[in-house]
Design a protein around this motif. Structure first.
Motif, short mmCIF file in Angstrom:
data_model
loop_
_atom_site.label_atom_id
_atom_site.label_comp_id
_atom_site.label_asym_id
_atom_site.label_seq_id
_atom_site.Cartn_x
_atom_site.Cartn_y
_atom_site.Cartn_z
N SER A 138 -1.22 -0.43 -4.29
CA SER A 138 -1.63 0.74 -3.51
C SER A 138 -3.09 1.07 -3.75
O SER A 138 -3.82 1.42 -2.82
CB SER A 138 -0.80 1.96 -3.92
OG SER A 138 0.56 1.75 -3.64
N SER A 143 0.49 6.21 3.09
CA SER A 143 -0.95 5.87 3.04
C SER A 143 -1.66 6.27 4.33
O SER A 143 -2.50 5.53 4.82
CB SER A 143 -1.17 4.38 2.79
OG SER A 143 -0.50 3.93 1.66
N SER A 154 -5.64 -0.67 -1.78
CA SER A 154 -5.76 -0.21 -0.40
C SER A 154 -6.53 1.10 -0.32
O SER A 154 -7.07 1.45 0.72
CB SER A 154 -4.37 -0.05 0.23
OG SER A 154 -3.75 1.14 -0.19
N LEU A 155 -6.56 1.84 -1.44
CA LEU A 155 -7.37 3.06 -1.46
C LEU A 155 -8.86 2.71 -1.57
O LEU A 155 -9.73 3.42 -1.10
CB LEU A 155 -6.97 3.94 -2.65
CG LEU A 155 -5.69 4.75 -2.45
CD1 LEU A 155 -5.11 5.18 -3.79
CD2 LEU A 155 -5.98 5.97 -1.60
N SER A 209 0.83 -1.20 0.00
CA SER A 209 0.00 0.00 0.00
C SER A 209 0.86 1.25 0.00
O SER A 209 0.64 2.19 -0.76
CB SER A 209 -0.92 0.00 1.23
OG SER A 209 -1.47 1.29 1.42
N ALA A 210 1.88 1.26 0.85
CA ALA A 210 2.71 2.46 1.00
C ALA A 210 3.57 2.71 -0.23
O ALA A 210 3.65 3.84 -0.73
CB ALA A 210 3.58 2.32 2.25
N THR A 240 -6.76 4.14 5.59
CA THR A 240 -6.33 2.94 4.88
C THR A 240 -5.62 1.99 5.85
O THR A 240 -5.93 0.80 5.92
CB THR A 240 -5.34 3.30 3.75
OG1 THR A 240 -6.08 3.71 2.62
CG2 THR A 240 -4.48 2.13 3.35
N GLY A 243 4.37 2.97 -3.88
CA GLY A 243 3.58 3.08 -5.10
C GLY A 243 4.02 4.27 -5.89
O GLY A 243 5.19 4.69 -5.84
N LEU A 244 3.09 4.84 -6.61
CA LEU A 244 3.39 6.03 -7.42
C LEU A 244 3.95 7.14 -6.54
O LEU A 244 4.74 7.96 -6.99
CB LEU A 244 2.14 6.51 -8.11
CG LEU A 244 1.54 5.55 -9.13
CD1 LEU A 244 0.18 6.05 -9.61
CD2 LEU A 244 2.48 5.37 -10.31
N GLY A 245 3.53 7.15 -5.26
CA GLY A 245 3.99 8.18 -4.36
C GLY A 245 5.50 8.20 -4.22
O GLY A 245 6.12 9.25 -4.08
N ASN A 246 6.11 7.01 -4.27
CA ASN A 246 7.56 6.93 -4.09
C ASN A 246 8.32 7.20 -5.37
O ASN A 246 9.35 7.86 -5.36
CB ASN A 246 7.95 5.52 -3.61
CG ASN A 246 7.19 5.12 -2.39
OD1 ASN A 246 5.96 5.01 -2.42
ND2 ASN A 246 7.88 4.92 -1.31
N PHE A 302 0.93 11.01 2.15
CA PHE A 302 0.57 10.27 0.95
C PHE A 302 1.40 9.00 0.82
O PHE A 302 0.89 7.93 0.56
CB PHE A 302 0.78 11.17 -0.28
CG PHE A 302 0.33 10.56 -1.57
CD1 PHE A 302 -1.02 10.53 -1.90
CD2 PHE A 302 1.24 10.01 -2.45
CE1 PHE A 302 -1.45 9.96 -3.09
CE2 PHE A 302 0.82 9.44 -3.65
CZ PHE A 302 -0.52 9.42 -3.97
N THR A 303 2.69 9.13 1.02
CA THR A 303 3.57 7.99 0.76
C THR A 303 3.37 6.88 1.78
O THR A 303 3.53 5.71 1.47
CB THR A 303 5.04 8.44 0.68
OG1 THR A 303 5.81 7.39 0.09
CG2 THR A 303 5.63 8.78 2.02
N MET A 340 -6.28 8.74 5.81
CA MET A 340 -7.62 8.44 5.29
C MET A 340 -8.08 7.06 5.71
O MET A 340 -8.95 6.46 5.08
CB MET A 340 -7.68 8.60 3.78
CG MET A 340 -6.73 7.73 3.02
SD MET A 340 -7.43 7.17 1.43
CE MET A 340 -8.47 5.82 1.94
N TYR A 379 -5.15 8.91 -8.93
CA TYR A 379 -4.14 7.86 -8.86
C TYR A 379 -4.30 6.89 -10.03
O TYR A 379 -3.33 6.48 -10.67
CB TYR A 379 -4.32 7.10 -7.54
CG TYR A 379 -3.09 6.37 -7.07
CD1 TYR A 379 -2.12 7.05 -6.34
CD2 TYR A 379 -2.90 5.03 -7.32
CE1 TYR A 379 -0.99 6.40 -5.89
CE2 TYR A 379 -1.77 4.37 -6.88
CZ TYR A 379 -0.82 5.06 -6.16
OH TYR A 379 0.30 4.43 -5.71
N1 TRP Z 1 1.00 5.34 -0.50
C1 TRP Z 1 0.65 5.09 -1.86
C2 TRP Z 1 1.76 5.61 -2.75
O1 TRP Z 1 2.71 6.16 -2.25
C3 TRP Z 1 -0.69 5.66 -2.24
C4 TRP Z 1 -1.77 5.31 -1.28
C5 TRP Z 1 -2.31 4.09 -1.05
C6 TRP Z 1 -2.38 6.18 -0.37
N2 TRP Z 1 -3.26 4.18 -0.06
C7 TRP Z 1 -3.30 5.44 0.37
C8 TRP Z 1 -2.22 7.52 -0.13
C9 TRP Z 1 -4.04 6.04 1.37
C10 TRP Z 1 -2.96 8.11 0.86
C11 TRP Z 1 -3.85 7.40 1.63
O2 TRP Z 1 1.72 5.48 -3.94
#
Ligand code: TRP
Length: 459
Positions: free
Chosen positions: A326, A234, A329-330, A23-24, A239, A26-29, A231-232, A237, A110
Protein backbone atom coordinates in the motif's frame (compact mmCIF):
# COMPACT_ATOMS: atom_id res chain seq x y z
CA UNK A 1 -0.26 3.47 -31.82
CA UNK A 2 -1.62 3.15 -28.30
CA UNK A 3 -0.45 5.79 -25.85
CA UNK A 4 1.65 4.33 -23.02
CA UNK A 5 3.24 5.70 -19.85
CA UNK A 6 6.93 6.63 -19.59
CA UNK A 7 7.01 4.97 -16.17
CA UNK A 8 6.11 1.53 -17.49
CA UNK A 9 2.90 -0.46 -17.91
CA UNK A 10 1.25 -3.33 -16.05
CA UNK A 11 1.98 -6.53 -17.91
CA UNK A 12 -1.62 -7.80 -17.76
CA UNK A 13 -5.11 -7.31 -16.37
CA UNK A 14 -4.13 -9.60 -13.50
CA UNK A 15 -1.08 -7.49 -12.72
CA UNK A 16 -3.24 -4.40 -12.36
CA UNK A 17 -5.80 -6.22 -10.20
CA UNK A 18 -3.02 -7.46 -7.91
CA UNK A 19 -1.31 -4.10 -7.70
CA UNK A 20 -4.55 -2.22 -7.10
CA UNK A 21 -5.67 -4.81 -4.55
CA UNK A 22 -2.22 -4.61 -2.99
CA UNK A 23 -2.73 -0.88 -2.70
CA UNK A 24 -6.24 -1.18 -1.31
CA UNK A 25 -5.62 -4.03 1.13
CA UNK A 26 -3.39 -2.85 3.92
CA UNK A 27 -3.40 -1.43 7.40
CA UNK A 28 -6.73 0.14 6.50
CA UNK A 29 -8.41 -3.26 6.46
CA UNK A 30 -6.73 -5.11 9.29
CA UNK A 31 -5.62 -2.37 11.66
CA UNK A 32 -7.95 0.55 11.00
CA UNK A 33 -11.29 -1.00 10.08
CA UNK A 34 -11.66 -3.07 13.28
CA UNK A 35 -10.83 -0.19 15.58
CA UNK A 36 -12.99 2.27 13.64
CA UNK A 37 -15.90 -0.16 14.04
CA UNK A 38 -14.97 -0.58 17.68
CA UNK A 39 -14.87 3.16 18.35
CA UNK A 40 -18.16 3.76 16.55
CA UNK A 41 -20.26 1.11 18.24
CA UNK A 42 -20.05 -1.68 15.63
CA UNK A 43 -22.97 -2.61 13.35
CA UNK A 44 -24.34 0.81 12.51
CA UNK A 45 -20.89 1.95 11.44
CA UNK A 46 -20.30 -1.19 9.35
CA UNK A 47 -23.57 -0.70 7.51
CA UNK A 48 -22.88 2.95 6.68
CA UNK A 49 -19.37 1.95 5.62
CA UNK A 50 -20.68 -0.72 3.22
CA UNK A 51 -23.11 1.79 1.72
CA UNK A 52 -20.26 4.26 1.22
CA UNK A 53 -18.19 1.61 -0.59
CA UNK A 54 -21.01 0.69 -2.97
CA UNK A 55 -22.55 4.11 -3.66
CA UNK A 56 -19.50 6.32 -3.54
CA UNK A 57 -16.33 4.23 -3.48
CA UNK A 58 -16.80 1.99 -6.49
CA UNK A 59 -18.05 4.73 -8.87
CA UNK A 60 -15.17 7.02 -7.86
CA UNK A 61 -12.68 4.18 -8.17
CA UNK A 62 -13.80 3.75 -11.77
CA UNK A 63 -13.54 7.50 -12.37
CA UNK A 64 -9.99 7.66 -11.09
CA UNK A 65 -8.81 4.71 -13.16
CA UNK A 66 -10.40 6.01 -16.35
CA UNK A 67 -9.00 9.53 -15.93
CA UNK A 68 -5.56 8.07 -15.30
CA UNK A 69 -5.70 5.73 -18.25
CA UNK A 70 -6.75 8.51 -20.57
CA UNK A 71 -4.02 10.84 -19.32
CA UNK A 72 -1.16 8.33 -19.00
CA UNK A 73 0.87 10.70 -16.79
CA UNK A 74 1.17 11.55 -13.09
CA UNK A 75 -2.06 13.10 -11.75
CA UNK A 76 -1.14 16.78 -11.99
CA UNK A 77 0.10 16.38 -15.56
CA UNK A 78 -2.69 14.02 -16.62
CA UNK A 79 -5.23 16.56 -15.38
CA UNK A 80 -3.35 19.39 -17.10
CA UNK A 81 -3.61 17.51 -20.40
CA UNK A 82 -7.27 16.67 -19.85
CA UNK A 83 -8.21 20.21 -18.94
CA UNK A 84 -6.50 21.48 -22.08
CA UNK A 85 -8.14 18.83 -24.25
CA UNK A 86 -11.58 19.64 -22.84
CA UNK A 87 -11.12 23.40 -22.67
CA UNK A 88 -12.05 23.30 -18.97
CA UNK A 89 -10.92 25.46 -16.09
CA UNK A 90 -7.35 25.02 -14.85
CA UNK A 91 -8.74 24.88 -11.32
CA UNK A 92 -9.40 21.15 -11.75
CA UNK A 93 -5.66 20.54 -11.72
CA UNK A 94 -5.93 21.33 -8.01
CA UNK A 95 -7.26 17.78 -7.54
CA UNK A 96 -3.76 16.52 -8.29
CA UNK A 97 -2.21 18.92 -5.79
CA UNK A 98 -4.65 18.06 -3.02
CA UNK A 99 -3.82 14.45 -3.76
CA UNK A 100 -0.10 14.92 -3.43
CA UNK A 101 -0.39 16.75 -0.11
CA UNK A 102 -2.82 14.13 1.23
CA UNK A 103 -0.43 11.41 0.07
CA UNK A 104 2.47 12.87 2.02
CA UNK A 105 0.33 13.26 5.15
CA UNK A 106 -1.08 9.74 4.91
CA UNK A 107 2.25 8.09 4.19
CA UNK A 108 3.78 9.97 7.13
CA UNK A 109 1.60 8.22 9.71
CA UNK A 110 1.08 5.05 7.67
CA UNK A 111 4.79 4.37 7.83
CA UNK A 112 4.86 4.85 11.60
CA UNK A 113 2.08 2.29 12.10
CA UNK A 114 3.71 -0.06 9.60
CA UNK A 115 6.79 0.32 11.80
CA UNK A 116 4.74 -1.09 14.71
CA UNK A 117 3.95 -4.17 12.63
CA UNK A 118 7.65 -4.58 11.81
CA UNK A 119 8.44 -4.30 15.50
CA UNK A 120 5.87 -6.96 16.36
CA UNK A 121 7.25 -9.25 13.64
CA UNK A 122 10.62 -8.80 15.28
CA UNK A 123 9.18 -9.56 18.74
CA UNK A 124 7.72 -12.86 17.56
CA UNK A 125 10.84 -13.74 15.61
CA UNK A 126 12.93 -13.32 18.74
CA UNK A 127 10.44 -15.43 20.69
CA UNK A 128 11.06 -18.25 18.24
CA UNK A 129 14.66 -18.01 19.39
CA UNK A 130 13.81 -18.10 23.05
CA UNK A 131 12.92 -14.53 24.04
CA UNK A 132 10.26 -14.15 26.74
CA UNK A 133 6.63 -14.15 25.52
CA UNK A 134 4.47 -11.03 25.54
CA UNK A 135 2.83 -11.62 28.90
CA UNK A 136 1.12 -8.25 29.16
CA UNK A 137 0.18 -7.07 25.63
CA UNK A 138 -1.13 -3.73 26.86
CA UNK A 139 2.14 -2.92 28.60
CA UNK A 140 4.24 -4.06 25.62
CA UNK A 141 2.27 -1.81 23.31
CA UNK A 142 2.41 1.26 25.51
CA UNK A 143 6.10 0.60 26.08
CA UNK A 144 6.67 0.81 22.34
CA UNK A 145 4.63 3.99 21.98
CA UNK A 146 6.55 5.61 24.82
CA UNK A 147 9.86 5.17 23.04
CA UNK A 148 10.37 7.80 20.32
CA UNK A 149 13.77 6.47 19.25
CA UNK A 150 12.48 2.98 18.63
CA UNK A 151 9.39 4.30 16.83
CA UNK A 152 11.37 6.54 14.50
CA UNK A 153 13.87 3.78 13.78
CA UNK A 154 11.16 1.33 12.64
CA UNK A 155 9.50 4.19 10.74
CA UNK A 156 12.83 4.70 8.95
CA UNK A 157 13.22 0.98 8.18
CA UNK A 158 9.77 0.92 6.62
CA UNK A 159 10.47 4.04 4.52
CA UNK A 160 13.66 2.45 3.23
CA UNK A 161 11.72 -0.67 2.22
CA UNK A 162 9.18 1.49 0.41
CA UNK A 163 11.82 3.50 -1.44
CA UNK A 164 13.47 0.24 -2.42
CA UNK A 165 10.45 -0.90 -4.38
CA UNK A 166 9.41 2.46 -5.80
CA UNK A 167 12.97 3.09 -6.99
CA UNK A 168 13.00 -0.23 -8.84
CA UNK A 169 9.92 0.67 -10.82
CA UNK A 170 6.52 -0.88 -10.63
CA UNK A 171 6.63 -3.96 -12.80
CA UNK A 172 9.71 -5.69 -11.41
CA UNK A 173 9.69 -7.00 -7.83
CA UNK A 174 6.23 -5.78 -6.97
CA UNK A 175 4.07 -7.64 -9.44
CA UNK A 176 5.85 -10.83 -8.53
CA UNK A 177 5.70 -10.23 -4.78
CA UNK A 178 1.98 -9.51 -4.54
CA UNK A 179 1.19 -12.56 -6.62
CA UNK A 180 1.74 -14.96 -3.73
CA UNK A 181 1.80 -12.68 -0.70
CA UNK A 182 -1.77 -11.46 -1.07
CA UNK A 183 -3.20 -15.00 -1.23
CA UNK A 184 -1.01 -15.97 1.74
CA UNK A 185 -2.43 -13.12 3.79
CA UNK A 186 -5.91 -14.25 2.86
CA UNK A 187 -5.31 -17.84 4.01
CA UNK A 188 -3.82 -16.62 7.28
CA UNK A 189 -6.78 -14.39 8.00
CA UNK A 190 -9.12 -17.26 7.25
CA UNK A 191 -7.29 -19.42 9.80
CA UNK A 192 -7.65 -16.66 12.37
CA UNK A 193 -11.37 -16.45 11.65
CA UNK A 194 -11.60 -20.19 12.29
CA UNK A 195 -9.57 -19.83 15.48
CA UNK A 196 -11.86 -16.99 16.52
CA UNK A 197 -14.85 -19.26 15.96
CA UNK A 198 -13.37 -21.83 18.32
CA UNK A 199 -13.29 -19.27 21.12
CA UNK A 200 -17.07 -19.62 21.17
CA UNK A 201 -17.65 -15.92 20.79
CA UNK A 202 -18.32 -15.76 17.07
CA UNK A 203 -22.02 -15.04 17.57
CA UNK A 204 -21.34 -12.09 19.84
CA UNK A 205 -18.74 -10.80 17.41
CA UNK A 206 -21.20 -11.09 14.51
CA UNK A 207 -23.84 -9.30 16.53
CA UNK A 208 -21.40 -6.53 17.36
CA UNK A 209 -20.32 -6.15 13.74
CA UNK A 210 -23.59 -6.64 11.89
CA UNK A 211 -26.45 -5.76 14.20
CA UNK A 212 -26.87 -2.03 13.87
CA UNK A 213 -27.56 -0.19 17.08
CA UNK A 214 -28.97 3.02 15.63
CA UNK A 215 -28.60 4.83 18.93
CA UNK A 216 -24.85 4.78 18.21
CA UNK A 217 -25.25 6.82 15.01
CA UNK A 218 -23.90 10.36 15.12
CA UNK A 219 -22.33 12.84 12.74
CA UNK A 220 -19.06 11.18 13.57
CA UNK A 221 -20.27 7.75 12.43
CA UNK A 222 -20.91 9.12 8.94
CA UNK A 223 -17.71 11.07 8.64
CA UNK A 224 -15.67 8.12 9.98
CA UNK A 225 -17.38 5.61 7.68
CA UNK A 226 -16.91 7.79 4.60
CA UNK A 227 -13.28 8.48 5.53
CA UNK A 228 -12.69 4.76 6.02
CA UNK A 229 -14.30 3.91 2.66
CA UNK A 230 -11.98 6.33 0.87
CA UNK A 231 -8.95 5.22 2.84
CA UNK A 232 -9.47 1.52 2.39
CA UNK A 233 -10.01 1.76 -1.38
CA UNK A 234 -7.03 4.14 -1.76
CA UNK A 235 -9.33 6.79 -3.21
CA UNK A 236 -9.39 10.56 -3.28
CA UNK A 237 -5.68 11.28 -3.65
CA UNK A 238 -5.13 10.07 -7.20
CA UNK A 239 -3.37 6.82 -6.29
CA UNK A 240 -5.78 4.83 -8.41
CA UNK A 241 -5.46 7.47 -11.14
CA UNK A 242 -1.72 6.86 -11.16
CA UNK A 243 -2.18 3.08 -11.28
CA UNK A 244 -4.73 3.60 -14.04
CA UNK A 245 -2.10 5.46 -16.06
CA UNK A 246 -0.20 2.18 -16.37
CA UNK A 247 -3.27 0.12 -17.30
CA UNK A 248 -3.37 -1.36 -20.81
CA UNK A 249 -6.21 -0.16 -22.99
CA UNK A 250 -8.06 -3.45 -23.51
CA UNK A 251 -8.82 -4.06 -19.83
CA UNK A 252 -12.40 -3.52 -18.60
CA UNK A 253 -12.36 -0.83 -15.93
CA UNK A 254 -15.75 -1.71 -14.38
CA UNK A 255 -14.71 -5.34 -14.07
CA UNK A 256 -11.39 -4.66 -12.36
CA UNK A 257 -13.04 -2.00 -10.21
CA UNK A 258 -15.62 -4.45 -8.88
CA UNK A 259 -12.96 -7.10 -8.27
CA UNK A 260 -10.77 -4.73 -6.27
CA UNK A 261 -13.68 -3.36 -4.23
CA UNK A 262 -14.95 -6.85 -3.38
CA UNK A 263 -11.54 -8.19 -2.42
CA UNK A 264 -10.89 -5.18 -0.22
CA UNK A 265 -14.24 -5.34 1.55
CA UNK A 266 -13.91 -9.10 2.01
CA UNK A 267 -10.56 -8.71 3.74
CA UNK A 268 -11.87 -5.99 6.07
CA UNK A 269 -14.89 -8.05 7.13
CA UNK A 270 -12.72 -11.09 7.66
CA UNK A 271 -10.36 -9.07 9.81
CA UNK A 272 -13.33 -8.01 11.92
CA UNK A 273 -14.53 -11.61 12.23
CA UNK A 274 -11.04 -12.73 13.20
CA UNK A 275 -10.40 -10.05 15.78
CA UNK A 276 -13.64 -9.47 17.69
CA UNK A 277 -14.19 -13.05 18.94
CA UNK A 278 -10.68 -12.90 20.39
CA UNK A 279 -11.27 -9.47 21.88
CA UNK A 280 -14.49 -10.61 23.52
CA UNK A 281 -13.12 -13.92 24.76
CA UNK A 282 -10.26 -12.18 26.56
CA UNK A 283 -12.67 -9.92 28.31
CA UNK A 284 -11.60 -6.78 26.44
CA UNK A 285 -14.38 -4.27 25.80
CA UNK A 286 -15.12 -4.38 22.04
CA UNK A 287 -16.02 -0.69 22.18
CA UNK A 288 -13.44 2.07 22.11
CA UNK A 289 -10.43 -0.11 21.27
CA UNK A 290 -8.55 2.70 19.52
CA UNK A 291 -5.45 2.33 17.33
CA UNK A 292 -3.93 -0.23 19.70
CA UNK A 293 -6.78 -2.73 19.24
CA UNK A 294 -5.03 -5.45 17.22
CA UNK A 295 -1.71 -4.99 19.04
CA UNK A 296 -3.24 -5.43 22.47
CA UNK A 297 -5.79 -8.15 21.65
CA UNK A 298 -4.18 -10.56 19.18
CA UNK A 299 -1.07 -11.33 21.29
CA UNK A 300 -3.44 -12.88 23.88
CA UNK A 301 -4.57 -15.34 21.23
CA UNK A 302 -1.04 -16.01 19.99
CA UNK A 303 0.01 -16.79 23.59
CA UNK A 304 -2.56 -19.54 23.97
CA UNK A 305 -3.15 -21.05 20.55
CA UNK A 306 -1.03 -23.97 19.26
CA UNK A 307 2.03 -22.74 17.33
CA UNK A 308 1.01 -19.26 18.47
CA UNK A 309 4.47 -17.76 18.22
CA UNK A 310 5.08 -18.88 14.66
CA UNK A 311 1.57 -17.73 13.92
CA UNK A 312 2.14 -14.32 15.43
CA UNK A 313 5.30 -13.94 13.39
CA UNK A 314 3.52 -14.88 10.17
CA UNK A 315 0.60 -12.61 10.90
CA UNK A 316 2.61 -9.48 11.61
CA UNK A 317 5.08 -10.19 8.82
CA UNK A 318 2.28 -10.50 6.29
CA UNK A 319 0.57 -7.43 7.67
CA UNK A 320 3.85 -5.59 7.14
CA UNK A 321 3.85 -6.81 3.55
CA UNK A 322 0.27 -5.69 3.04
CA UNK A 323 1.28 -2.28 4.39
CA UNK A 324 4.26 -2.27 2.08
CA UNK A 325 2.25 -2.87 -1.10
CA UNK A 326 0.00 0.00 0.00
CA UNK A 327 2.74 2.44 0.91
CA UNK A 328 4.40 2.16 -2.47
CA UNK A 329 1.10 3.24 -3.99
CA UNK A 330 1.03 6.23 -1.65
CA UNK A 331 4.49 7.22 -2.81
CA UNK A 332 4.04 6.61 -6.53
CA UNK A 333 2.01 9.72 -7.54
CA UNK A 334 4.44 12.27 -6.09
CA UNK A 335 7.43 10.27 -7.33
CA UNK A 336 6.07 10.06 -10.87
CA UNK A 337 5.37 13.79 -10.75
CA UNK A 338 8.94 14.65 -9.72
CA UNK A 339 10.30 12.43 -12.49
CA UNK A 340 8.12 14.13 -15.10
CA UNK A 341 8.40 17.66 -13.85
CA UNK A 342 11.93 18.06 -12.49
CA UNK A 343 13.52 15.27 -14.50
CA UNK A 344 14.90 13.52 -11.39
CA UNK A 345 15.75 9.86 -11.71
CA UNK A 346 13.13 7.57 -10.20
CA UNK A 347 15.47 6.65 -7.36
CA UNK A 348 16.19 10.27 -6.42
CA UNK A 349 12.56 11.26 -6.69
CA UNK A 350 11.52 8.41 -4.39
CA UNK A 351 14.19 9.40 -1.87
CA UNK A 352 13.01 13.00 -1.81
CA UNK A 353 9.39 11.97 -1.20
CA UNK A 354 10.40 9.45 1.48
CA UNK A 355 12.60 12.00 3.25
CA UNK A 356 9.74 14.48 3.45
CA UNK A 357 7.32 11.82 4.67
CA UNK A 358 9.77 10.55 7.29
CA UNK A 359 10.21 14.03 8.73
CA UNK A 360 6.48 14.77 8.74
CA UNK A 361 6.00 11.34 10.34
CA UNK A 362 7.99 12.44 13.39
CA UNK A 363 4.95 14.46 14.42
CA UNK A 364 3.04 11.16 14.63
CA UNK A 365 5.92 9.50 16.51
CA UNK A 366 6.01 12.28 19.09
CA UNK A 367 2.26 12.41 19.50
CA UNK A 368 2.53 9.22 21.63
CA UNK A 369 5.28 10.42 23.91
CA UNK A 370 6.93 13.82 24.18
CA UNK A 371 3.99 15.64 22.57
CA UNK A 372 1.25 13.42 23.96
CA UNK A 373 -0.28 16.23 25.97
CA UNK A 374 -0.84 18.34 22.85
CA UNK A 375 -4.54 17.77 22.25
CA UNK A 376 -7.59 19.44 20.78
CA UNK A 377 -9.67 20.83 23.68
CA UNK A 378 -12.19 18.34 25.03
CA UNK A 379 -15.36 20.22 24.11
CA UNK A 380 -14.69 20.70 20.37
CA UNK A 381 -17.17 18.88 18.10
CA UNK A 382 -15.99 15.68 16.37
CA UNK A 383 -12.28 16.29 16.93
CA UNK A 384 -12.35 16.99 20.69
CA UNK A 385 -9.42 15.43 22.60
CA UNK A 386 -7.62 14.17 19.45
CA UNK A 387 -3.82 14.03 19.62
CA UNK A 388 -1.52 15.10 16.78
CA UNK A 389 -1.61 11.78 14.94
CA UNK A 390 -5.40 11.61 15.15
CA UNK A 391 -5.59 15.17 13.81
CA UNK A 392 -3.33 14.43 10.84
CA UNK A 393 -5.36 11.30 10.11
CA UNK A 394 -8.62 13.17 10.43
CA UNK A 395 -7.62 16.00 8.13
CA UNK A 396 -6.14 13.68 5.51
CA UNK A 397 -8.57 10.72 5.60
CA UNK A 398 -11.83 12.30 6.61
CA UNK A 399 -11.56 15.70 4.94
CA UNK A 400 -9.00 15.72 2.13
CA UNK A 401 -9.82 12.29 0.67
CA UNK A 402 -13.59 12.89 0.51
CA UNK A 403 -13.00 16.37 -0.89
CA UNK A 404 -10.60 14.99 -3.52
CA UNK A 405 -13.10 12.26 -4.35
CA UNK A 406 -15.95 14.74 -4.61
CA UNK A 407 -14.00 16.83 -7.11
CA UNK A 408 -12.95 13.75 -9.08
CA UNK A 409 -16.60 12.65 -9.34
CA UNK A 410 -17.74 16.11 -10.44
CA UNK A 411 -14.94 16.34 -12.96
CA UNK A 412 -15.62 12.90 -14.45
CA UNK A 413 -19.37 13.44 -14.37
CA UNK A 414 -19.79 17.00 -15.57
CA UNK A 415 -16.62 18.06 -17.37
CA UNK A 416 -15.36 14.99 -19.18
CA UNK A 417 -17.07 14.45 -22.53
CA UNK A 418 -19.47 11.57 -22.91
CA UNK A 419 -17.61 10.18 -25.88
CA UNK A 420 -14.45 9.88 -23.82
CA UNK A 421 -16.32 8.12 -20.99
CA UNK A 422 -17.96 5.78 -23.46
CA UNK A 423 -14.61 4.97 -24.96
CA UNK A 424 -12.95 4.21 -21.59
CA UNK A 425 -15.93 2.35 -20.16
CA UNK A 426 -16.83 0.57 -23.39
CA UNK A 427 -17.60 -2.70 -21.59
CA UNK A 428 -20.53 -1.15 -19.72
CA UNK A 429 -23.94 -1.65 -21.34
CA UNK A 430 -25.58 1.74 -22.14
CA UNK A 431 -28.02 1.49 -19.23
CA UNK A 432 -25.27 0.92 -16.69
CA UNK A 433 -23.15 3.65 -18.20
CA UNK A 434 -26.00 6.10 -17.76
CA UNK A 435 -26.51 4.89 -14.20
CA UNK A 436 -22.81 5.25 -13.39
CA UNK A 437 -22.76 8.74 -14.87
CA UNK A 438 -25.77 9.77 -12.86
CA UNK A 439 -24.15 8.44 -9.68
CA UNK A 440 -20.89 10.35 -10.19
CA UNK A 441 -22.75 13.48 -11.26
CA UNK A 442 -25.33 13.65 -8.49
CA UNK A 443 -25.51 10.82 -5.96
CA UNK A 444 -21.87 10.48 -4.92
CA UNK A 445 -21.23 14.24 -4.67
CA UNK A 446 -24.39 14.76 -2.63
CA UNK A 447 -23.55 11.91 -0.27
CA UNK A 448 -20.00 13.13 0.25
CA UNK A 449 -21.23 16.67 0.83
CA UNK A 450 -23.85 15.48 3.28
CA UNK A 451 -21.23 13.55 5.19
CA UNK A 452 -18.84 16.47 5.26
CA UNK A 453 -21.47 18.67 6.85
CA UNK A 454 -23.05 15.98 9.05
CA UNK A 455 -20.91 16.74 12.12
CA UNK A 456 -22.28 20.26 12.15
CA UNK A 457 -25.90 19.20 12.16
CA UNK A 458 -25.88 15.89 14.10
CA UNK A 459 -24.21 15.36 17.47
N1 TRP B 1 -5.79 1.54 1.11
C1 TRP B 1 -4.62 1.34 1.91
C2 TRP B 1 -5.03 0.62 3.18
O1 TRP B 1 -6.18 0.35 3.37
C3 TRP B 1 -3.88 2.61 2.20
C4 TRP B 1 -3.62 3.43 0.99
C5 TRP B 1 -2.80 3.14 -0.05
C6 TRP B 1 -4.25 4.63 0.65
N2 TRP B 1 -2.88 4.13 -1.00
C7 TRP B 1 -3.76 5.04 -0.59
C8 TRP B 1 -5.19 5.39 1.31
C9 TRP B 1 -4.24 6.20 -1.18
C10 TRP B 1 -5.65 6.54 0.71
C11 TRP B 1 -5.21 6.95 -0.52
O2 TRP B 1 -4.21 0.29 4.00
Amino acid sequence: MEKTSIHGMWSSRMAFVLAATGSAVGLGNIWRFPYMASDNGGGAFVLVYLACIALVGLPILMSEVLLGRHGRRSPVNALTDLVRELGASKGWIGIGWIGMVAGVLILSFYSVVAGWTLHYSWLYLSQLFGAAPISDPGATFSGLLGNPLELSAWHAVFMVLTVGVVALGVEKGLERAVRFLMPALFVLLLTLVIYGATTGHLTEAMAFLFKPDWSQISGRTFIDAMGQAFFTLSLGMCTMMTYGAYLPKGVSIPQVGVTVALADTGVALMAGLAIFPIVISFGIDPQGGGPGLIFTSLPHAFNTMPFGIAYGLLFFALLSVAAWTSSISLMEPATAYLVERVGLTRRKAALVVAGICWIVGLATVFSFNIWSSVRVPEGVRVIGNKNIMDMIEFVANNLMLPLGGLLIALFAGWVVKRSLLKDELNTLPPGLLALWRWVVRVIAPLLVLAVLISPFVLD
